[in-house]
Design an enzyme around this catalytic site. Structure first.
Site, short mmCIF file in Angstrom:
data_model
loop_
_atom_site.label_atom_id
_atom_site.label_comp_id
_atom_site.label_asym_id
_atom_site.label_seq_id
_atom_site.Cartn_x
_atom_site.Cartn_y
_atom_site.Cartn_z
CD GLU A 1 -54.72 -30.79 43.45
OE1 GLU A 1 -53.90 -31.09 42.56
OE2 GLU A 1 -55.07 -31.57 44.33
CB THR B 1 -56.73 -35.86 37.70
OG1 THR B 1 -55.69 -36.40 38.54
CG2 THR B 1 -57.91 -35.49 38.57
N1 HSE Z 1 -61.64 -35.95 44.10
C1 HSE Z 1 -60.72 -35.98 43.02
C2 HSE Z 1 -61.13 -37.05 42.03
C3 HSE Z 1 -59.34 -36.27 43.53
O1 HSE Z 1 -61.48 -38.15 42.47
O2 HSE Z 1 -61.11 -36.79 40.82
C4 HSE Z 1 -58.31 -36.22 42.45
O3 HSE Z 1 -57.03 -36.27 42.99
#
Ligand code: HSE
Length: 309
Positions: A126, A181
């Protein structure tokens, strides 16, 4: 001992509304496939998909590097990647490649790792896409079903979803920024009101009960997030209309899938799934955004090729 191993892992949705960074659900909408082959030296990535081929920047590459170091394995490895999960749309694309790579590596070198260790190794991938390690998507892709992630120490709990749970995922054709992200995490408030956390916590707790009691209605109607979704929704043009119309079409709950921009609607086998899917597509179209809508269900965890062929 085998010379090469192929594993496949599914897409996933993270958060499920109030379970930010804690909940994940594996979905059979899309799959990635990773083949690891022992070579004399070096790590080489082969793919015809639009993912980085530098192992330092590639999700599966980082996982393989990490596992070689952690388990003191001296070998060269070729990593062949076939992407099925669209990258950068909140469908756990990097996690699917990472999970498939970890499971294939475990088998190739007969490591016999437990679930938490596989998730920890896959989580390293990640870093390549999200810039930080969070385990919600990778846990779902490794283990399948619904997962709850606890950290420090990492501990993942899996609950089998109800068999009638169905989902409609709308993947909008938006230009996502390279560090999407990171961008979508940067808009979340650092401090939240106690009253808001109580609302989210009550819904998150009810989602867990819904999975334990195999009650899709309870799950769907608890997909309510008053903290992260309101902070992120401006990043998804048309989100408010997509949500409103999917609910009108019979969805039980609607939220952003992971960090977005995909939108996910929760429903059951008995819902008019095509009507929900159409309403999502039309609502994105009204915002002048084309989208792909997939009707799907929870999936199993990552599998070796011999298990799914
Ligand atoms: N929980 C994380 C977010 C997932 O919402 O930023 C990202 O893939």
């Amino acid at each position: 001992m085998a010379f090469n191993i192929t594993a496949r892992a599914s897409s996933s949705t993270a958060n499920l509304g109030p379970g930010f960074d804690v909940f994940g659900l594996a979905l059979d909408a899309f799959f990635d496939e990773v083949t690891l082959t022992k070579k004399k030296q070096g790590i080489k990535i082969i793919t015809s998909d639009l993912v980085p081929t530098d192992p330092q920047k590639n999700t599966a590459g980082l996982v393989v590097q990490h596992m070689m170091k952690k388990f003191k394995i001296k070998s060269g490895i070729e990593i062949k990647i076939r992407k099925g999960v669209p990258a950068g749309f909140g469908m756990g694309s990097s996690a699917a490649s990472a999970a498939a790579a970890a499971v294939a590596f475990n088998e190739l070198f007969k490591l016999n790792l437990d679930a938490n260790t596989l998730v920890e190794c896959a989580g390293v991938g990640e870093m390549a896409s999200a810039g930080s390690i969070h385990y919600d998507n990778v846990s779902a892709s490794v283990l399948g079903g619904f997962v709850i992630v606890r950290t420090n120490p990492l501990d993942v709990i899996k609950i089998a979803p109800p068999s009638d749970l169905r989902l409609c995922v709308a993947v909008p054709k938006l230009d996502v920024p390279p560090k999407k992200t990171e961008v979508s995490r940067s808009v979340i408030p650092k401090n939240i009101a106690l009253a808001d956390s109580i609302v989210n916590l009550s819904n998150a707790a009810t989602i867990v009960v819904g999975f334990m009691q195999k009650d899709s209605n309870l799950i769907g109607t608890s997909i309510r997030d008053i903290i992260v979704e309101p902070a992120r929704q401006h990043l998804i043009p048309g989100f408010a209309a997509v949500k409103k119309n999917a609910l009108r079409a019979g969805a039980l709950g609607v939220t952003i899938s992971g960090a977005g921009p995909s939108v996910i609607a929760f429903a059951t086998k008995k819902s008019n799934l095509q009507k929900i899917a159409n309403s999502m597509k039309h609502s994105f179209a009204s915002a002048k955004i084309d989208s792909t809508v997939v009707i799907c269900k929870p999936s199993n965890g990552a599998k070796l090729k011999k298990q799914y062929d």
